[in-house]
Motif scaffolding. Structure first.
Motif, short mmCIF file in Angstrom:
data_model
loop_
_atom_site.label_atom_id
_atom_site.label_comp_id
_atom_site.label_asym_id
_atom_site.label_seq_id
_atom_site.Cartn_x
_atom_site.Cartn_y
_atom_site.Cartn_z
N SER A 178 -39.66 43.69 29.34
CA SER A 178 -40.70 44.38 30.12
C SER A 178 -41.20 45.65 29.46
O SER A 178 -40.44 46.18 28.42
CB SER A 178 -40.19 44.54 31.40
OG SER A 178 -39.05 45.49 31.48
N VAL A 179 -41.95 46.36 30.01
CA VAL A 179 -42.34 47.81 29.49
C VAL A 179 -41.27 48.69 29.80
O VAL A 179 -41.16 49.64 29.09
CB VAL A 179 -43.62 48.26 30.46
CG1 VAL A 179 -44.51 49.11 29.54
CG2 VAL A 179 -44.26 46.98 30.85
N LEU A 180 -40.17 48.57 30.94
CA LEU A 180 -39.46 49.36 31.25
C LEU A 180 -38.13 49.21 30.44
O LEU A 180 -37.15 50.07 30.50
CB LEU A 180 -38.76 48.85 32.66
CG LEU A 180 -39.97 48.98 33.60
CD1 LEU A 180 -39.45 48.49 35.26
CD2 LEU A 180 -40.39 50.61 33.75
N TRP B 257 -26.58 32.73 43.89
CA TRP B 257 -27.72 33.29 43.97
C TRP B 257 -27.79 34.33 43.40
O TRP B 257 -28.72 34.99 42.66
CB TRP B 257 -28.38 33.03 45.35
CG TRP B 257 -27.75 33.98 46.34
CD1 TRP B 257 -26.90 33.44 47.18
CD2 TRP B 257 -27.76 35.12 46.70
NE1 TRP B 257 -26.51 34.44 48.04
CE2 TRP B 257 -27.13 35.54 47.64
CE3 TRP B 257 -28.98 36.13 46.14
CZ2 TRP B 257 -26.92 36.97 48.24
CZ3 TRP B 257 -28.99 37.52 46.51
CH2 TRP B 257 -27.79 37.93 47.64
N LEU B 258 -26.76 35.41 43.56
CA LEU B 258 -26.62 36.57 43.05
C LEU B 258 -26.44 36.63 41.71
O LEU B 258 -27.17 37.50 40.80
CB LEU B 258 -25.60 37.80 43.80
CG LEU B 258 -25.36 38.91 43.63
CD1 LEU B 258 -26.77 39.61 43.95
CD2 LEU B 258 -24.03 39.41 44.12
N ILE B 259 -25.80 35.96 41.22
CA ILE B 259 -25.43 35.67 39.62
C ILE B 259 -26.73 35.28 39.07
O ILE B 259 -27.13 35.90 37.95
CB ILE B 259 -24.45 34.60 39.55
CG1 ILE B 259 -22.75 35.21 39.98
CG2 ILE B 259 -24.24 34.34 37.83
CD1 ILE B 259 -21.89 34.10 39.91
N ALA B 260 -27.52 34.31 39.55
CA ALA B 260 -28.90 33.96 39.13
C ALA B 260 -29.81 35.15 39.06
O ALA B 260 -30.62 35.39 38.01
CB ALA B 260 -29.59 32.77 39.82
N VAL B 261 -29.81 35.98 40.22
CA VAL B 261 -30.72 36.95 40.28
C VAL B 261 -30.38 38.01 39.27
O VAL B 261 -31.40 38.63 38.34
CB VAL B 261 -30.51 37.63 41.63
CG1 VAL B 261 -31.27 39.06 41.71
CG2 VAL B 261 -31.38 36.69 42.79
N PHE B 262 -28.99 38.36 38.91
CA PHE B 262 -28.72 39.36 37.99
C PHE B 262 -29.02 38.72 36.38
O PHE B 262 -29.68 39.47 35.53
CB PHE B 262 -27.28 39.80 37.95
CG PHE B 262 -26.77 40.53 39.07
CD1 PHE B 262 -27.47 41.69 38.97
CD2 PHE B 262 -25.73 40.17 40.00
CE1 PHE B 262 -27.08 43.09 40.03
CE2 PHE B 262 -25.43 41.30 40.65
CZ PHE B 262 -26.17 42.71 40.78
N LEU B 263 -29.03 37.52 36.32
CA LEU B 263 -29.35 37.00 34.99
C LEU B 263 -30.63 36.94 34.73
O LEU B 263 -31.28 37.43 33.67
CB LEU B 263 -28.65 35.73 34.75
CG LEU B 263 -27.26 35.49 34.74
CD1 LEU B 263 -26.73 33.98 34.52
CD2 LEU B 263 -26.52 36.27 33.43
N LEU B 264 -31.57 36.38 35.42
CA LEU B 264 -32.91 36.54 35.76
C LEU B 264 -33.53 37.92 35.27
O LEU B 264 -34.49 37.98 34.65
CB LEU B 264 -33.73 35.58 36.44
CG LEU B 264 -34.97 35.37 36.73
CD1 LEU B 264 -35.39 34.38 35.16
CD2 LEU B 264 -35.58 34.68 38.02
N GLY B 265 -33.01 38.70 36.34
CA GLY B 265 -33.48 40.03 36.24
C GLY B 265 -33.26 40.94 35.00
O GLY B 265 -33.89 41.37 34.55
N GLY B 266 -31.94 40.78 34.60
CA GLY B 266 -31.64 41.28 33.21
C GLY B 266 -32.54 40.60 32.07
O GLY B 266 -33.26 41.41 31.29
N TYR B 267 -32.75 39.40 32.13
CA TYR B 267 -33.49 38.91 31.08
C TYR B 267 -35.15 39.14 31.15
O TYR B 267 -35.72 39.63 30.09
CB TYR B 267 -33.50 37.07 31.26
CG TYR B 267 -34.46 36.41 30.39
CD1 TYR B 267 -33.92 36.58 29.16
CD2 TYR B 267 -35.74 35.81 30.79
CE1 TYR B 267 -34.90 35.76 28.03
CE2 TYR B 267 -36.61 35.13 29.91
CZ TYR B 267 -36.28 35.17 28.31
OH TYR B 267 -36.93 34.60 27.69
#
Length: 51
Positions: free
Chosen positions: A40-42, A25-35
């Motif tokens: 994004s605006v940031l 789940w941590l790997i998925a969070v990093f991949l989805l968060g990076g994508y």
């Protein structure tokens, strides 16, 4: 020796998963968060901070 960035990322990611063994789940969070952050605006602020 020129190594493509995508190949280097795959090798480093694979080694990280094999050696550190983080939860999936941590790997998925990093991949989805990076994508999501990349589109994004940031994204310009992160780009400037990393350079």
């Amino acid at each position: 020796m020129d190594v493509p960035l995508w190949l280097a990322l795959i090798v480093v990611g694979w080694l990280g998963v094999k050696l550190i063994r983080p939860p999936w789940w941590l790997i998925a969070v990093f991949l989805l968060g990076g994508y999501l952050l990349a589109d994004s605006v940031l994204a310009p602020a992160v780009d400037n901070a990393l350079k």
